[in-house]
Enzyme design. Structure first.
Site, mmCIF file in Angstrom:
data_model
loop_
_atom_site.group_PDB
_atom_site.id
_atom_site.type_symbol
_atom_site.label_atom_id
_atom_site.label_comp_id
_atom_site.label_asym_id
_atom_site.label_seq_id
_atom_site.Cartn_x
_atom_site.Cartn_y
_atom_site.Cartn_z
ATOM 1 N N TYR A 89 -2.007 -0.416 11.000
ATOM 2 C CA TYR A 89 -2.152 -1.088 9.789
ATOM 3 C C TYR A 89 -0.996 -0.737 8.787
ATOM 4 O O TYR A 89 -0.155 -1.719 8.242
ATOM 5 C CB TYR A 89 -3.387 -0.674 8.879
ATOM 6 C CG TYR A 89 -3.420 -1.089 7.443
ATOM 7 C CD1 TYR A 89 -3.236 -2.271 6.873
ATOM 8 C CD2 TYR A 89 -3.282 -0.126 6.408
ATOM 9 C CE1 TYR A 89 -3.371 -2.628 5.596
ATOM 10 C CE2 TYR A 89 -3.223 -0.334 5.214
ATOM 11 C CZ TYR A 89 -3.394 -1.663 4.684
ATOM 12 O OH TYR A 89 -3.493 -1.946 3.254
ATOM 13 N N THR B 251 0.763 -1.260 -0.001
ATOM 14 C CA THR B 251 -0.031 -0.007 -0.020
ATOM 15 C C THR B 251 0.822 1.414 -0.092
ATOM 16 O O THR B 251 1.968 1.158 0.538
ATOM 17 C CB THR B 251 -0.849 -0.087 1.387
ATOM 18 O OG1 THR B 251 -1.496 1.225 1.491
ATOM 19 C CG2 THR B 251 -0.241 -0.215 2.446
ATOM 20 N N ASP B 252 0.384 2.284 -0.440
ATOM 21 C CA ASP B 252 0.908 3.570 -0.495
ATOM 22 C C ASP B 252 1.068 4.096 1.186
ATOM 23 O O ASP B 252 1.877 5.154 1.311
ATOM 24 C CB ASP B 252 0.275 4.651 -1.391
ATOM 25 C CG ASP B 252 -1.187 4.990 -0.970
ATOM 26 O OD1 ASP B 252 -1.811 4.459 -0.132
ATOM 27 O OD2 ASP B 252 -1.674 5.954 -1.562
ATOM 28 N N GLU B 253 0.479 3.368 1.847
ATOM 29 C CA GLU B 253 0.388 3.951 3.289
ATOM 30 C C GLU B 253 1.519 3.980 3.968
ATOM 31 O O GLU B 253 1.910 4.493 5.176
ATOM 32 C CB GLU B 253 -0.940 3.324 4.098
ATOM 33 C CG GLU B 253 -2.159 3.693 3.392
ATOM 34 C CD GLU B 253 -3.454 3.516 4.424
ATOM 35 O OE1 GLU B 253 -3.078 3.367 5.702
ATOM 36 O OE2 GLU B 253 -4.409 3.642 4.057
ATOM 37 N N LYS C 4 2.142 -3.413 7.338
ATOM 38 C CA LYS C 4 2.523 -3.504 5.706
ATOM 39 C C LYS C 4 3.850 -3.251 5.576
ATOM 40 O O LYS C 4 4.484 -3.855 4.747
ATOM 41 C CB LYS C 4 1.426 -2.762 4.905
ATOM 42 C CG LYS C 4 0.126 -3.261 4.985
ATOM 43 C CD LYS C 4 -0.327 -4.826 4.409
ATOM 44 C CE LYS C 4 0.237 -4.612 2.933
ATOM 45 N NZ LYS C 4 -0.519 -5.926 2.742
HETATM 46 P P1 NAD Z 1 -9.862 -7.285 1.973
HETATM 47 O O1 NAD Z 1 -9.804 -7.015 3.524
HETATM 48 O O2 NAD Z 1 -10.904 -6.947 1.104
HETATM 49 O O3 NAD Z 1 -9.490 -8.830 1.672
HETATM 50 C C1 NAD Z 1 -8.543 -9.531 2.276
HETATM 51 C C2 NAD Z 1 -8.585 -10.799 2.269
HETATM 52 O O4 NAD Z 1 -7.538 -11.711 2.774
HETATM 53 C C3 NAD Z 1 -9.899 -11.640 2.551
HETATM 54 O O5 NAD Z 1 -10.372 -12.258 1.450
HETATM 55 C C4 NAD Z 1 -9.604 -12.257 3.944
HETATM 56 O O6 NAD Z 1 -10.422 -13.343 4.070
HETATM 57 C C5 NAD Z 1 -8.150 -12.741 3.537
HETATM 58 N N1 NAD Z 1 -7.240 -13.104 4.739
HETATM 59 C C6 NAD Z 1 -7.429 -12.059 5.918
HETATM 60 N N2 NAD Z 1 -6.368 -12.671 6.616
HETATM 61 C C7 NAD Z 1 -6.012 -13.908 6.330
HETATM 62 C C8 NAD Z 1 -5.200 -14.930 6.795
HETATM 63 N N3 NAD Z 1 -4.636 -15.253 7.993
HETATM 64 N N4 NAD Z 1 -5.083 -16.071 6.032
HETATM 65 C C9 NAD Z 1 -5.753 -16.090 4.714
HETATM 66 N N5 NAD Z 1 -6.378 -15.227 4.186
HETATM 67 C C10 NAD Z 1 -6.563 -14.039 5.091
HETATM 68 O O7 NAD Z 1 -8.538 -6.383 1.441
HETATM 69 P P2 NAD Z 1 -8.342 -5.740 0.014
HETATM 70 O O8 NAD Z 1 -8.948 -4.096 0.232
HETATM 71 O O9 NAD Z 1 -8.959 -6.606 -1.116
HETATM 72 O O10 NAD Z 1 -6.712 -5.579 -0.089
HETATM 73 C C11 NAD Z 1 -5.798 -6.623 -0.294
HETATM 74 C C12 NAD Z 1 -4.535 -6.299 -0.477
HETATM 75 O O11 NAD Z 1 -4.000 -5.024 -1.108
HETATM 76 C C13 NAD Z 1 -4.026 -6.064 1.023
HETATM 77 O O12 NAD Z 1 -2.791 -6.613 1.291
HETATM 78 C C14 NAD Z 1 -3.840 -4.637 1.186
HETATM 79 O O13 NAD Z 1 -2.986 -4.248 2.153
HETATM 80 C C15 NAD Z 1 -3.661 -4.244 -0.168
HETATM 81 N N6 NAD Z 1 -4.045 -2.825 -0.583
HETATM 82 C C16 NAD Z 1 -5.185 -2.524 -0.355
HETATM 83 C C17 NAD Z 1 -5.852 -1.416 -0.981
HETATM 84 C C18 NAD Z 1 -7.108 -0.888 -0.909
HETATM 85 O O14 NAD Z 1 -7.515 0.175 -1.346
HETATM 86 N N7 NAD Z 1 -8.242 -1.530 -0.592
HETATM 87 C C19 NAD Z 1 -5.027 -0.506 -1.674
HETATM 88 C C20 NAD Z 1 -3.401 -0.706 -1.616
HETATM 89 C C21 NAD Z 1 -2.891 -2.074 -1.405
HETATM 90 O O1 DAU Z 2 -4.194 4.096 0.374
HETATM 91 C C1 DAU Z 2 -4.567 2.549 0.368
HETATM 92 C C2 DAU Z 2 -5.307 2.218 1.519
HETATM 93 O O2 DAU Z 2 -6.425 2.662 1.279
HETATM 94 C C3 DAU Z 2 -5.348 0.734 1.688
HETATM 95 O O3 DAU Z 2 -3.893 0.165 1.954
HETATM 96 C C4 DAU Z 2 -6.177 0.276 2.677
HETATM 97 O O4 DAU Z 2 -6.274 -1.129 2.944
HETATM 98 C C5 DAU Z 2 -7.648 0.780 2.497
HETATM 99 O O5 DAU Z 2 -8.500 0.592 3.562
HETATM 100 C C6 DAU Z 2 -7.509 2.365 2.189
HETATM 101 O O6 DAU Z 2 -7.092 3.073 3.533
HETATM 102 P P1 DAU Z 2 -7.944 4.269 3.835
HETATM 103 O O7 DAU Z 2 -7.817 4.605 5.304
HETATM 104 O O8 DAU Z 2 -7.668 5.708 3.017
HETATM 105 O O9 DAU Z 2 -9.508 4.075 3.416
HETATM 106 P P2 DAU Z 2 -10.690 4.250 4.206
HETATM 107 O O10 DAU Z 2 -11.843 3.971 3.084
HETATM 108 O O11 DAU Z 2 -10.981 3.713 5.315
HETATM 109 O O12 DAU Z 2 -10.861 5.869 4.227
HETATM 110 C C7 DAU Z 2 -10.635 6.698 3.087
HETATM 111 C C8 DAU Z 2 -10.750 8.129 3.735
HETATM 112 O O13 DAU Z 2 -12.222 8.413 4.165
HETATM 113 C C9 DAU Z 2 -9.873 8.231 4.784
HETATM 114 O O14 DAU Z 2 -9.302 9.582 4.928
HETATM 115 C C10 DAU Z 2 -10.703 8.408 6.175
HETATM 116 C C11 DAU Z 2 -12.262 8.730 5.692
HETATM 117 N N1 DAU Z 2 -13.280 8.078 6.203
HETATM 118 C C12 DAU Z 2 -13.281 6.829 6.172
HETATM 119 C C13 DAU Z 2 -14.416 5.922 6.683
HETATM 120 C C14 DAU Z 2 -14.571 4.676 6.700
HETATM 121 C C15 DAU Z 2 -14.182 8.908 6.524
HETATM 122 O O15 DAU Z 2 -14.268 9.985 6.561
HETATM 123 N N2 DAU Z 2 -15.655 8.178 7.134
HETATM 124 C C16 DAU Z 2 -15.591 6.793 7.173
HETATM 125 O O16 DAU Z 2 -16.686 6.312 7.689
#
Ligand code: NAD
Ligand code: DAU
Length: 353
Positions: free
Chosen positions: A159, A134-136, A163
């Site tokens: 988190y 992630t970019d975080e 990562k």
């Molecule tokens: P998500 O939470 O939707 O899915 C995570 C999946 O991992 C689920 O299917 C869960 O069952 C599985 N999982 C969790 N713990 C596990 C374990 N111990 N063993 C096996 N499986 C397990 O997550 P997502 O948003 O699809 O993110 C997927 C990946 O991409 C993550 O590594 C996250 O850090 C990364 N990522 C997410 C975003 C985003 O915006 N969502 C952005 C950049 C990177």
């Molecule tokens: O940048 C990549 C990341 O983006 C991934 O690595 C994470 O897995 C993914 O969850 C996401 O993280 P964020 O914290 O940015 O996403 P989230 O959707 O939780 O929140 C987006 C923005 O909105 C953040 O600034 C927090 C704000 N927010 C979020 C929620 C859930 C609100 O204002 N209200 C809310 O209820």
């Protein structure tokens, strides 16, 4: 049919993972795709009903923190490629329960690295461990600049710290043991199948059901949004053309302040639900800010574009329309995921009940 490659995708039942599994299963019929997922609250096999019967798709319910189960999985399938997405992924949950993030994201990743190393000890040619991050990990930006692959790590939530640790371990295995590994760091994804703890699906569901739409702080935080299928396409490019030892940033070039994004979503929802203009905006409710809330993320993905030609294909307008339509159509999916545990989570986060 002869199997050309045997690929493990971890976390394939989750949001991004399911789009990656679908893309690989359908585009590469001669690859064997094994989806290993623990099916936590975020994992949902309903995300994959359209590909579950394909001959080249296999599902294994496995916890990546279970060393023995991972060893058995590698022995059974003999992988030559791993795309590792399984993780605990929600920042707010990491603030209330950090231990789970350390266990899954760090220990789980090390287990997979060890299994890959041991299974590839004789031959590392044409093998790849691809870690999805992630970019975080880069921390937070002020009003200018963008994260590049050279930006120093500065994670600020449990988190992102978990990562970042897993990224460091992947690089350590590359340098110390010669494990062919690479990493990509992506910005915020949105699209179908995202669990409604994340901002966009949570807001869509609350607007639809006339519940308050919680905006943290003043809504001034900025995120760089990418449509999930564009992320899956980038992962495809990097898996096939990326170089071991390298890192690739992936972003949408699409920065939005949270409050502006929520207002846009409200306008789209008014139109879709045939509500009077401005009706949904009345649901916006400013709530207590997230502790340590990163102000701004923005990604420079020029390295990926220069090396592979990848660019986001979906405009935000088009992607949001598709996303809203998907959630409004797939009401059964939403009803299933918001039953049970979700209500408890929602109440503890937002209603204080
Ligand atoms: P998500 O939470 O939707 O899915 C995570 C999946 O991992 C689920 O299917 C869960 O069952 C599985 N999982 C969790 N713990 C596990 C374990 N111990 N063993 C096996 N499986 C397990 O997550 P997502 O948003 O699809 O993110 C997927 C990946 O991409 C993550 O590594 C996250 O850090 C990364 N990522 C997410 C975003 C985003 O915006 N969502 C952005 C950049 C990177
Ligand atoms: O940048 C990549 C990341 O983006 C991934 O690595 C994470 O897995 C993914 O969850 C996401 O993280 P964020 O914290 O940015 O996403 P989230 O959707 O939780 O929140 C987006 C923005 O909105 C953040 O600034 C927090 C704000 N927010 C979020 C929620 C859930 C609100 O204002 N209200 C809310 O209820």
């Amino acid at each position: 049919m002869k199997i050309k490659r045997s690929i493990l995708i971890t976390g394939g039942a989750g949001f991004i993972g399911s789009h990656v599994v679908r893309r690989f299963v359908t585009r590469y019929p001669d690859y064997r795709i094994v989806n290993a997922d623990k099916l936590t609250y975020a994992g949902n096999l309903e995300n994959l009903t359209d590909v579950e019967k394909k001959d080249n798709y296999f599902f294994e319910k496995i916890d990546i923190t279970d060393k023995k189960a991972i060893a058995g999985l590698f022995a059974k399938y003999g992988f030559d490629g791993i795309i590792h997405l399984a993780a605990e992924s929600h920042v707010d949950r990491s603030i209330t329960s950090p231990d789970e993030f350390v266990h899954t994201n760090i220990v789980g990743t090390v287990n997979l690295l060890n299994a890959a190393l041991s299974s590839w000890q004789k031959e590392k040619e044409n093998k790849l461990f691809y870690h999805i991050s992630t970019d975080e990990v880069y921390g937070t930006l002020g009003s200018t600049g963008r994260f590049t692959e050279e930006t120093a790590y500065d994670p600020r939530s449990p988190y992102s710290a978990s990562k970042a640790s897993s990224d460091h371990l992947v690089r350590a295995y590359y340098h110390t043991y010669g494990l062919p590994a690479l990493i990509s760091n992506c910005s915020n994804n949105y699209g179908p199948n995202q669990f409604p703890e994340k901002l966009i699906p949570l807001a869509i569901n609350n607007i639809k059901t006339n519940r308050p739409v919680p905006v943290y702080g003043e809504g001034a935080n900025i995120r760089d949004w990418l449509y999930v299928e564009d992320h899956a396409a980038a992962i495809d490019q990097i898996f096939h053309n990326g170089k071991p030892g390298q890192t690739y940033n992936i972003g949408g070039n699409n920065e939005w302040r949270n409050i502006d994004l929520i207002r846009l979503l409200c306008r789209i929802m008014d139109r879709k639900l045939k509500r009077p203009e401005g009706e949904s905006e009345k649901l916006i409710t400013f709530v207590k800010d997230r502790p340590g809330h990163d102000l701004r993320y923005a990604i420079d993905s020029s390295k990926l574009k220069n090396e592979t030609g990848w660019e986001p294909m979906t405009s935000f307008e088009e992607g949001l329309e598709k996303t809203v339509d998907w959630y409004l159509t797939n009401t059964g999916w939403m009803n299933n995921v918001i039953s049970g545990e979700y209500e408890k989570y929602y109440d503890s986060m937002y209603t204080g009940r």
